[in-house]
Design an enzyme around this catalytic site. Structure first.
Site, PDB file in Angstrom:
ATOM      1  N   SER A 570     -75.551  -2.224 -79.174  1.00 44.98           N
ATOM      2  CA  SER A 570     -76.616  -1.273 -78.873  1.00 44.98           C
ATOM      3  C   SER A 570     -77.702  -1.392 -79.943  1.00 44.98           C
ATOM      4  O   SER A 570     -78.310  -2.452 -80.083  1.00 44.98           O
ATOM      5  CB  SER A 570     -76.045   0.137 -78.768  1.00 44.98           C
ATOM      6  OG  SER A 570     -76.958   1.016 -78.156  1.00 44.98           O
ATOM      7  N   ASP A 655     -76.021  -0.097 -67.232  1.00 45.49           N
ATOM      8  CA  ASP A 655     -76.215   0.514 -68.545  1.00 45.49           C
ATOM      9  C   ASP A 655     -77.420   1.455 -68.522  1.00 45.49           C
ATOM     10  O   ASP A 655     -78.526   1.048 -68.153  1.00 45.49           O
ATOM     11  CB  ASP A 655     -76.441  -0.589 -69.584  1.00 45.49           C
ATOM     12  CG  ASP A 655     -76.273  -0.093 -71.009  1.00 45.49           C
ATOM     13  OD1 ASP A 655     -76.517   1.100 -71.251  1.00 45.49           O
ATOM     14  OD2 ASP A 655     -75.907  -0.907 -71.869  1.00 45.49           O
ATOM     15  N   HIS A 690     -72.946   1.075 -70.425  1.00 47.37           N
ATOM     16  CA  HIS A 690     -73.074   0.895 -71.863  1.00 47.37           C
ATOM     17  C   HIS A 690     -71.733   0.823 -72.581  1.00 47.37           C
ATOM     18  O   HIS A 690     -71.564   0.057 -73.526  1.00 47.37           O
ATOM     19  CB  HIS A 690     -73.896   2.060 -72.427  1.00 47.37           C
ATOM     20  CG  HIS A 690     -74.496   1.793 -73.762  1.00 47.37           C
ATOM     21  ND1 HIS A 690     -75.463   0.828 -73.969  1.00 47.37           N
ATOM     22  CD2 HIS A 690     -74.289   2.366 -74.980  1.00 47.37           C
ATOM     23  CE1 HIS A 690     -75.817   0.828 -75.240  1.00 47.37           C
ATOM     24  NE2 HIS A 690     -75.123   1.744 -75.882  1.00 47.37           N
TER      25      HIS A 690
END
Length: 718
Positions: A570, A655, A690
């Site tokens: 991320s 995501d 995610h």
């Protein structure tokens, strides 16, 4: 050989180096397989007099529902096929790693029960099952078990399934729970009658997944999300048995840079609505026994002032950075006088101690603090004002309050772990100061912490700042430069990367790897200044810190060039993208998981989920100075014709935090621009978002895949 409608090139990667024996890279043979080449469709971005051509902008068409949606899916599937073919030779190793990691997990297990409002609550897992069951027992652990949610059964046949929050009504009869089946963190709320087992017709879509009950056990509050940006926009009130379309908006956030949420005081007396950005916050409150009343502003938002509120019996406590308290302090105010002019210091600001939060009890206050990079729990007696701290004996560890739902108790539950100590749950009697170990994570197959070593050391950054590094390795591992080293980093949002235990990590340590965490600026490990020195116009510090940590570990013979691997996910994926642009020669292999690598384009597009929430973290590129600073480090903007390390990039089609097209565009540009024969692999999970897979074993397959990539580069096949 793979074929489809895209153009192809042949890559045969043989990464060899003539240097000292310690620095010599392993010769790696990859299958002679053609990678997909993304079609070039120039898109022009002009802002602040700066013209940029983006050849792969079209890859966002699936997200935008544009004309090239089908072509995007085909491209991602081609990349997946290429990655699978390239990694085909590691399948046996992947299976071995998966079974190895799964074999350490106790499949039939149970969480430590916690007591709340007359019931003991716990979750339990069963042999061979991917999920869990949420259960309770009334009054005693010997009572009959009630299964509140059988998530194993609920998730059957679904590629992804996640339960959000679960909230029990004050009369113990009803439960609200959230379900996400898409992995975009958009939860549907449901109401279950715990006495009859009936799931009511109440169905509330696009929520954050949790709810807060009023005292009447028929009204609850929840956070509603924008269907496009996924921002938390409104707090709504729902009455059980009514249509969600008639739910009343009790708060509508107008500042699209703030996150909002709703919670309840532990003593059950107040409902709180919190609106918070990176720099300022505002709280509203309402007596829980007056659900139809109007929320009252606790203290109007103030520029650059954050605060959070805790209710005690006779006063409110506030954790705040007001009046220059950079590391936060705790103040108190009467229940009927909540504005700032009434605030008085309870725990004054300290330059060397960061106040991370407080956990309230009727007669005690537990303050979570951080000093010199390590966490601590400070116990305050509210009756006699005495204070004492818990004591922990390791060099690097993490301690944190666990589930503490009961208000009138003298026992606080906390968790403890280190890089060699499995996750442990303790009860601590704040009056007698007795510590009781309730449970320690069991590692099947045998694990002896004495076989491993954990260290804390410090690298020196370019500007002289000391950067902490936490390390763990198997006893006997030589520090002569011959060991491979895996360096992990994040460095954003003030999130501290704690030195915690991992059973999966043992598979690397047992194969001779040293595992290190670089506690770079942008986190909050060393205090609030640590965060502020790694954000906005100081973001470069995060990247140079990580590079300096790698150089330090090489210089001090923990490893050597050719044997350094790095990972971040991320915002940590942004870190990976930046450091391979800035110092590509340091890394033999890098894993960038769901990486935020197209910073400028994303921050310019307010339709992308969460963009406006992030302005205080990265800057708003509509501002000229911020634009050019972000452009100077954004990985996608800075890809150059040079040799990059071997790279594995992962993403999820659904995501909601970092959209799939950021890593996809980055990989396309890298492959078209870079020199040399090192590989670039893109793995897109077409079902997930995610956080990856939702099952407790499925995620290990992803971990095994990543470990196998690194082990292949190091020449380890078993």
């Amino acid at each position: 050989m793979l074929t489809n409608k895209y153009n192809w090139v042949i890559i045969l990667s043989m990464t060899m180096m003539s240097c000292s024996h310690q620095e010599k890279k392993v010769a790696v043979e990859w299958p002679e397989v053609q990678p997909p080449i993304a079609e070039v469709k120039p898109y022009t971005r002009i802002i602040h007099g700066d013209t940029v051509i983006d050849n792969y902008y079209w890859l966002n068409d699936y997200f935008k529902k544009g004309p090239d949606s089908a072509k995007v899916i085909a491209y991602l599937e081609a990349e997946n096929a290429y990655t699978k073919a390239m990694m085909a030779g590691t399948e046996e190793l992947q299976n071995k790693l998966f079974e190895e990691m799964k074999g350490r997990i106790k499949e039939k297990d149970e969480s430590v029960p916690y007591f709340h409002n007359g019931y003991y609550y716990y979750t339990r897992t069963e042999e061979g099952k991917q999920y869990y069951k949420i259960c309770r027992k009334k009054g005693s652990l010997d009572a009959k078990e009630e299964v509140l949610l059988d998530v194993d059964q609920m998730a059957e046949g679904k590629p992804y399934y996640a339960i959000g929050g679960t909230s029990i009504s004050p009369d113990n009869r009803l439960m609200v729970f959230g379900v996400d089946e898409v992995s975009r963190r958009e939860y549907v709320l449901h109401v279950k009658n715990l006495e009859t087992g009936e799931i009511y017709k109440d169905r509330i879509e696009r929520t954050t997944g949790s709810a807060v009950w009023a005292a009447d056990s028929k009204t609850f509050f929840y956070t509603s999300k924008n269907p496009v940006t996924l921002l938390s926009e409104k707090i709504k009130r729902h009455t059980v048995g009514t249509d969600a379309k008639s739910d009343v908006v009790v708060y509508d956030e107008k500042d699209n840079t703030n996150y909002i949420g709703v919670g309840k005081s532990k003593n059950g007396k107040y409902i709180f609505i919190e609106s918070e950005g990176t720099l300022s916050s505002e709280v509203r409150y309402l007596p829980a026994d007056n659900p139809n009343g109007e929320f009252k502003v606790f203290q109007p938002r103030m520029k650059d002032v954050l605060y959070s509120v805790t209710a005690l019996e006779d006063r409110f406590l506030i954790v705040t950075n007001a009046d220059g308290a950079k590391n936060f302090k705790v103040v108190q105010t009467p229940l009927d006088k909540t504005t700032k002019e009434n605030w008085k210091d309870y725990i004054p600001h300290r330059e060397d101690v960061l106040v991370q939060g407080i956990d309230e009890f009727k007669n005690y206050l537990v303050v979570s603090e951080r000093k010199s990079g390590l966490t601590n729990l400070s116990i305050h007696n509210l009756n006699d004002n005495s204070v004492h701290n818990l004591d922990f004996g390791e060099e690097a560890y993490a301690v944190y309050p666990s589930v503490n739902r009961e208000y009138d108790t003298e026992v606080v539950r906390y968790g403890y772990t280190s890089m060699v100590t499995p996750s442990s749950t303790f009860d601590y009697n704040m009056r007698t100061r007795e510590k009781t170990l309730l449970k320690q994570q069991e590692v099947l197959g045998g694990y002896n912490p004495e076989d491993y070593v954990t260290e804390r050391t410090y690298a020196t950054a370019e500007d002289g700042t000391k950067i902490p590094i936490s390390l763990v390795y198997k006893k006997g591992t030589k520090k002569d430069g011959s060991a491979p080293l895996y360096l992990y980093g994040y460095g954003s949002y003030g999130a501290s990367m704690e030195p915690t235990f991992s059973t999966a990590r043992l598979s690397l340590l047992n194969r001779g790897f040293i595992y290190a965490i670089a506690h770079v600026r942008g986190g909050e490990e060393m205090g609030r200044h640590w965060y502020e020195d790694g954000k906005l116009m100081k973001k470069i510090n995060t990247f140079t810190d990580f590079i300096d940590c790698a150089k330090y570990l090489i210089a001090n013979k923990y490893t050597s060039k050719g044997h350094v691997y790095a990972e971040g996910g991320s915002a940590g994926g942004l870190l990976m993208g930046a450091v391979i642009n800035m110092a590509p020669e340091l890394w033999n292999g890098v894993i960038a998981a769901v990486p935020f690598v197209d910073v400028v384009n994303t921050m310019l597009d307010e339709t992308i989920p969460l963009t406006t929430n992030e302005y205080d973290e990265w800057g708003n590129p509509n501002n000229k100075e911020a634009y050019f600073y972000m452009k100077s480090y954004s990985p996608y903007e800075n890809v150059e014709a040079k040799e990059y390390p071997n790279l594995l990039v992962t993403t999820g089609l659904h995501d909601s935090q970092v959209q799939y097209f950021e890593p996809a565009k980055w990989v396309a540009k890298l492959r078209a621009t870079k020199k040399g024969n090192n590989v670039v692999l893109l793995k897109t999970d077409m079902d997930f978002g995610h956080g990856g897979a939702s099952g407790r074993f499925d995620y290990l397959k992803d971990q095994a895949f990543e470990w196998a990539f690194i082990l292949k580069l190091e020449g380890i096949t078993q």
